[in-house]
Design a protein around this motif. Sequence first.
Motif, PDB file in Angstrom:
ATOM      1  N   UNK A  66       0.771  -1.111   0.030  1.00 29.67           N
ATOM      2  CA  UNK A  66       0.102   0.065  -0.201  1.00 29.67           C
ATOM      3  C   UNK A  66       0.993   1.145   0.001  1.00 29.67           C
ATOM      4  N   UNK A  67       1.820   1.410   0.875  1.00 28.26           N
ATOM      5  CA  UNK A  67       2.541   2.310   0.788  1.00 28.26           C
ATOM      6  C   UNK A  67       3.591   2.679  -0.366  1.00 28.26           C
ATOM      7  N   UNK A  68       3.783   1.597  -1.010  1.00 38.72           N
ATOM      8  CA  UNK A  68       4.561   1.536  -2.282  1.00 38.72           C
ATOM      9  C   UNK A  68       3.826   1.681  -3.505  1.00 38.72           C
ATOM     10  N   UNK A  69       2.590   1.995  -3.413  1.00 38.01           N
ATOM     11  CA  UNK A  69       1.449   2.030  -4.449  1.00 38.01           C
ATOM     12  C   UNK A  69       1.847   3.391  -5.141  1.00 38.01           C
ATOM     13  N   UNK A  70       1.795   3.489  -6.424  1.00 45.23           N
ATOM     14  CA  UNK A  70       2.243   4.744  -7.288  1.00 45.23           C
ATOM     15  C   UNK A  70       1.267   6.045  -6.796  1.00 45.23           C
ATOM     16  N   UNK A  71       0.183   5.827  -6.504  1.00 44.40           N
ATOM     17  CA  UNK A  71      -0.582   6.808  -6.062  1.00 44.40           C
ATOM     18  C   UNK A  71      -0.535   7.397  -4.626  1.00 44.40           C
ATOM     19  N   UNK A  72       0.208   6.671  -3.781  1.00 43.49           N
ATOM     20  CA  UNK A  72       0.317   6.952  -2.331  1.00 43.49           C
ATOM     21  C   UNK A  72       1.265   8.135  -2.293  1.00 43.49           C
ATOM     22  N   UNK A  73       2.462   8.344  -2.917  1.00 43.17           N
ATOM     23  CA  UNK A  73       3.223   9.361  -2.370  1.00 43.17           C
ATOM     24  C   UNK A  73       2.658  10.798  -2.778  1.00 43.17           C
ATOM     25  N   UNK A  74       2.148  10.700  -4.421  1.00 43.56           N
ATOM     26  CA  UNK A  74       1.423  11.930  -4.695  1.00 43.56           C
ATOM     27  C   UNK A  74       0.346  12.486  -3.803  1.00 43.56           C
ATOM     28  N   UNK A  75      -0.622  11.397  -3.071  1.00 42.43           N
ATOM     29  CA  UNK A  75      -1.733  12.048  -2.314  1.00 42.43           C
ATOM     30  C   UNK A  75      -1.080  12.426  -1.247  1.00 42.43           C
ATOM     31  N   UNK A  76      -0.016  12.071  -0.452  1.00 43.97           N
ATOM     32  CA  UNK A  76       0.551  12.322   0.870  1.00 43.97           C
ATOM     33  C   UNK A  76       1.264  13.776   0.504  1.00 43.97           C
ATOM     34  N   UNK A  77       1.696  13.980  -0.814  1.00 42.01           N
ATOM     35  CA  UNK A  77       2.431  15.350  -1.101  1.00 42.01           C
ATOM     36  C   UNK A  77       1.245  16.373  -1.243  1.00 42.01           C
ATOM     37  N   UNK A  78       0.214  15.729  -2.010  1.00 43.42           N
ATOM     38  CA  UNK A  78      -0.695  17.059  -2.202  1.00 43.42           C
ATOM     39  C   UNK A  78      -1.716  17.252  -0.830  1.00 43.42           C
ATOM     40  N   UNK A  79      -1.538  16.250   0.210  1.00 38.53           N
ATOM     41  CA  UNK A  79      -2.591  16.422   1.500  1.00 38.53           C
ATOM     42  C   UNK A  79      -1.531  17.449   2.387  1.00 38.53           C
ATOM     43  N   UNK A  80      -0.209  17.181   2.426  1.00 41.43           N
ATOM     44  CA  UNK A  80       0.605  17.771   3.125  1.00 41.43           C
ATOM     45  C   UNK A  80       0.476  19.325   3.615  1.00 41.43           C
ATOM     46  N   UNK A  81       0.124  20.279   2.386  1.00 42.70           N
ATOM     47  CA  UNK A  81      -0.047  21.607   2.799  1.00 42.70           C
ATOM     48  C   UNK A  81      -1.177  21.738   3.314  1.00 42.70           C
ATOM     49  N   UNK A  82      -2.463  20.937   3.118  1.00 40.29           N
ATOM     50  CA  UNK A  82      -3.758  21.088   3.483  1.00 40.29           C
ATOM     51  C   UNK A  82      -4.131  20.737   4.933  1.00 40.29           C
ATOM     52  N   UNK A  83      -3.120  20.344   5.589  1.00 41.21           N
ATOM     53  CA  UNK A  83      -3.295  19.868   6.862  1.00 41.21           C
ATOM     54  C   UNK A  83      -2.528  20.452   8.216  1.00 41.21           C
TER      55      UNK A  83
END
Length: 97
Positions: A66-83
Amino acid sequence: MNKSLLAEFTVRSGNEEHVARLVQDYAARVREEPGNLAFEVYTKESNPLAYWIFEVYTSEAAFQDHLAAPYSPPFNTALQPLIREKESLLTFLSPLG
């Protein structure tokens, strides 16, 4: 043994709709992972900016996939400035008994 955890974060005011869309899209993808058993998204009734995500995977290996899924890092990158937090706070859970 299943791998269970609770991910928590607090949305910065003004980003509610953006985060809701991001999380809903991400949740749909995660639920399709072969090793995912649950990915349930909640907000606190007393504070709808506070998110709690209950996750269950079939194993540690499935969680790592799950952590290595190609969509996980972009999700976390997009989320970080919003939280408010630097990143989602993860609490790993063990079954009682």
